[in-house]
Design a protein around this motif. Structure first.
Motif, PDB file in Angstrom:
ATOM      1  N   SER A  59       0.828  -1.205   0.000  1.00 26.94           N
ATOM      2  CA  SER A  59       0.000   0.000   0.000  1.00 26.94           C
ATOM      3  C   SER A  59       0.864   1.258   0.000  1.00 26.94           C
ATOM      4  O   SER A  59       2.072   1.215   0.255  1.00 26.94           O
ATOM      5  N   ARG A  90      -0.090  -7.953  -2.765  1.00 27.61           N
ATOM      6  CA  ARG A  90      -0.884  -6.735  -2.625  1.00 27.61           C
ATOM      7  C   ARG A  90      -2.357  -7.104  -2.662  1.00 27.61           C
ATOM      8  O   ARG A  90      -2.938  -7.319  -3.725  1.00 27.61           O
ATOM      9  N   TRP A  91      -2.932  -7.190  -1.488  1.00 30.52           N
ATOM     10  CA  TRP A  91      -4.355  -7.477  -1.330  1.00 30.52           C
ATOM     11  C   TRP A  91      -5.043  -6.171  -0.930  1.00 30.52           C
ATOM     12  O   TRP A  91      -4.549  -5.446  -0.064  1.00 30.52           O
ATOM     13  N   VAL A  92      -6.163  -5.863  -1.577  1.00 37.78           N
ATOM     14  CA  VAL A  92      -6.891  -4.629  -1.254  1.00 37.78           C
ATOM     15  C   VAL A  92      -8.308  -4.967  -0.817  1.00 37.78           C
ATOM     16  O   VAL A  92      -8.941  -5.887  -1.352  1.00 37.78           O
ATOM     17  N   ARG A  93      -8.802  -4.212   0.146  1.00 35.66           N
ATOM     18  CA  ARG A  93     -10.113  -4.508   0.728  1.00 35.66           C
ATOM     19  C   ARG A  93     -11.266  -4.056  -0.163  1.00 35.66           C
ATOM     20  O   ARG A  93     -12.310  -4.694  -0.203  1.00 35.66           O
ATOM     21  N   CYS A 252     -13.136  -7.247  -2.076  1.00 28.57           N
ATOM     22  CA  CYS A 252     -11.679  -7.335  -1.981  1.00 28.57           C
ATOM     23  C   CYS A 252     -11.087  -8.082  -3.172  1.00 28.57           C
ATOM     24  O   CYS A 252     -11.773  -8.858  -3.846  1.00 28.57           O
ATOM     25  N   ASP A 287      -5.170  -2.909   7.708  1.00 25.54           N
ATOM     26  CA  ASP A 287      -5.654  -1.660   7.108  1.00 25.54           C
ATOM     27  C   ASP A 287      -6.831  -1.028   7.837  1.00 25.54           C
ATOM     28  O   ASP A 287      -7.266   0.057   7.450  1.00 25.54           O
TER      29      ASP A 287
END
Length: 464
Positions: A59, A90-93, A252, A287
């Motif tokens: 992030s 890179r995992w995003v919510r 996600c 996060d």
């Protein structure tokens, strides 16, 4: 007048007496006093939490934290500061998750959830299905595919209260969060909901990592945590009518890996520059909050160790290296990258300590070592008792320094009064305001004191 000058000269000489000529008790007192009266840890944590915020691997926050801590190391005037490249997931919510319980009458009750780190999204319209409640993998297996297929599995196991050490209670349940989706998918479940891993009864869901263990993409099911209050509500409603349905939606996604860094600062040893004492902490965080306890506190405490050594003009015999690891929360890439480099460079890491149990009052250490080295650690216990740091246990080390363990060294963890740690762990209330300045500073001083003793005496029963 000459007598007055003589007295003043003697006082000045005593104040600047070299550390090597002072007793260990006196040096430790100086370290604690300096940390409590002229330390920087709380100031650094304020910036890390309130100016940068959450620092999930890959992030923008993580990138800013790398830059900030590197620049801070440089300002301390260390002998060496560098970045070690690390490829991280890179995992995003995505957008905020949404969920409700629907009764047989069609009435809905909104509940609080959050996606687990690494989970896939639900379909665009969400998932709605009947619920099966279990407290263990064995209960899930006993239900079998005939009952589980097409349903949402609700893992509802409270942290067992009988464990005095909260870490032991957490370890008794964390496999449900980590492995639950993989196991439930085997029986045809369409999703899982996991009770948040906290003793506290509140409305905040606690996230954390999960894995699919190589499950094909088309077989992966969405996974979310539910707050403890809402877990109790869902369980009660199921007891009244097991035909109720649960709906949740999350967006996600897992993106391509990106390059990040471990941040490393070092004071070179005056006598044994190629023998290393490591102080570690993980720079990344989840996060939802700003990661003040997990693990901003550990980061600034590790940095403070170097600051205290420099400020007190303690010139270590061995090289003291602080490593701020990236990606502990969802992959341990930083730890594995660092450990591999140590192996390739054939570096002698005689001692490593990590802080990762929150910015609470220090209570002692966990040591992973042979009996001879452990007995040496125990011989220093009395030096720490005036600071209420008297728990010296032989136990496994923290995750980031664990890969450095060998039969020839000691790895350790700072042990804190962590009864409230899981109130904040991986939740949105893990913020700067929940960290007590004095407790944070005591933890930094405690690690610096142990590093001082290890550097002065070396480690018995190991190659150092």
């Amino acid at each position: 007048m000459n007598r007055i000058k003589l007295v003043l000269t003697l006082i000045l000489c005593l104040c600047v007496l070299p550390m090597k000529a002072q007793s260990d008790e006196a040096v430790l007192k100086t370290i604690y006093t300096q940390a409590l009266t002229n330390g920087h840890s709380y100031e650094w944590l304020n910036y890390l939490s309130n100016q940068i915020g959450s620092r999930l691997s890959g992030s923008l926050g993580a990138s800013k934290a790398v830059t900030y801590t590197k620049e801070t190391f440089e300002q301390l005037g260390l002998d060496k500061v560098w970045l070690q490249p690390v490829m991280v997931p890179r995992w995003v919510r995505g957008t905020k998750e949404y969920a409700f319980i629907e009764g047989v009458s069609g009435k809905t009750t909104t509940v609080n959830i959050c996606a687990l780190g690494g989970s896939v999204a639900t379909p665009a319209l969400g998932v709605k299905a009947q619920v099966v409640e279990v407290k263990s993998m064995e209960e899930l297996q006993a239900l079998g595919k005939e009952i589980v297929h097409g349903k949402i599995v609700f893992f509802n196991k409270p942290l067992p209260a009988e464990h005095i050490n909260p870490i032991e209670a957490y370890n008794a349940c964390v496999h449900l969060r980590e492995q639950g989706a993989t196991e439930a998918a085997k029986y045809g479940a369409v999703g899982i909901i996991v009770r948040s891993l906290t003793f506290r009864m509140h409305d905040l869901p606690h996230t954390g990592s999960m894995t699919y263990n190589g499950l094909p993409d088309n077989e992966r099911i969405p996974a979310a945590a539910i707050s403890t209050n809402d877990a109790e509500l869902l369980s009660t409603m199921l007891k009244l009518n097991n035909n109720i349905q649960f709906y949740f939606k999350q967006s996600c996604k897992q993106l391509k890996e990106v390059q990040s860094y471990n941040v490393i600062g070092e004071i070179k040893g005056s006598k044994y520059p190629n023998k290393y004492i490591i102080v570690g902490a993980h720079l990344d965080s989840w996060d939802l909050g700003d990661g003040a306890h997990d693990n901003g506190a550990g980061v600034v405490q590790a940095m403070e160790v170097l600051h205290l050594l420099k400020k007190l003009d303690i010139k270590p015999k061995h090289s003291i290296r602080v490593v701020l690891f990236m990606n502990q929360e969802n992959g341990l890439r930083g730890a594995s990258t660092y450990a591999e480099a140590v192996k390739q460079n054939d570096e002698n890491h005689m001692f490593a300590i990590e802080s990762d149990t929150g910015g609470f009052s220090p209570r002692g250490f966990n040591f992973d070592c042979n009996d001879q080295a452990y007995n040496q650690m125990l011989s220093w216990q009395g030096l720490f008792e005036p600071y209420l740091v008297h728990s010296f246990e032989k136990n496994e080390s923290e995750a980031d320094v664990k890969p450095l363990k060998s039969e020839h060294n000691v790895v350790a963890g700072l042990f804190t009064d962590n009864q409230r740690y899981f109130d904040y762990h991986h939740a949105s209330n893990d913020t700067f305001e929940t960290v007590n300045k004095r407790e944070l500073e005591l933890g930094a001083a405690t690690m610096a004191a142990l590093v001082y003793l290890v550097d002065k005496y070396g480690i018995k029963g190991t190659k150092n």
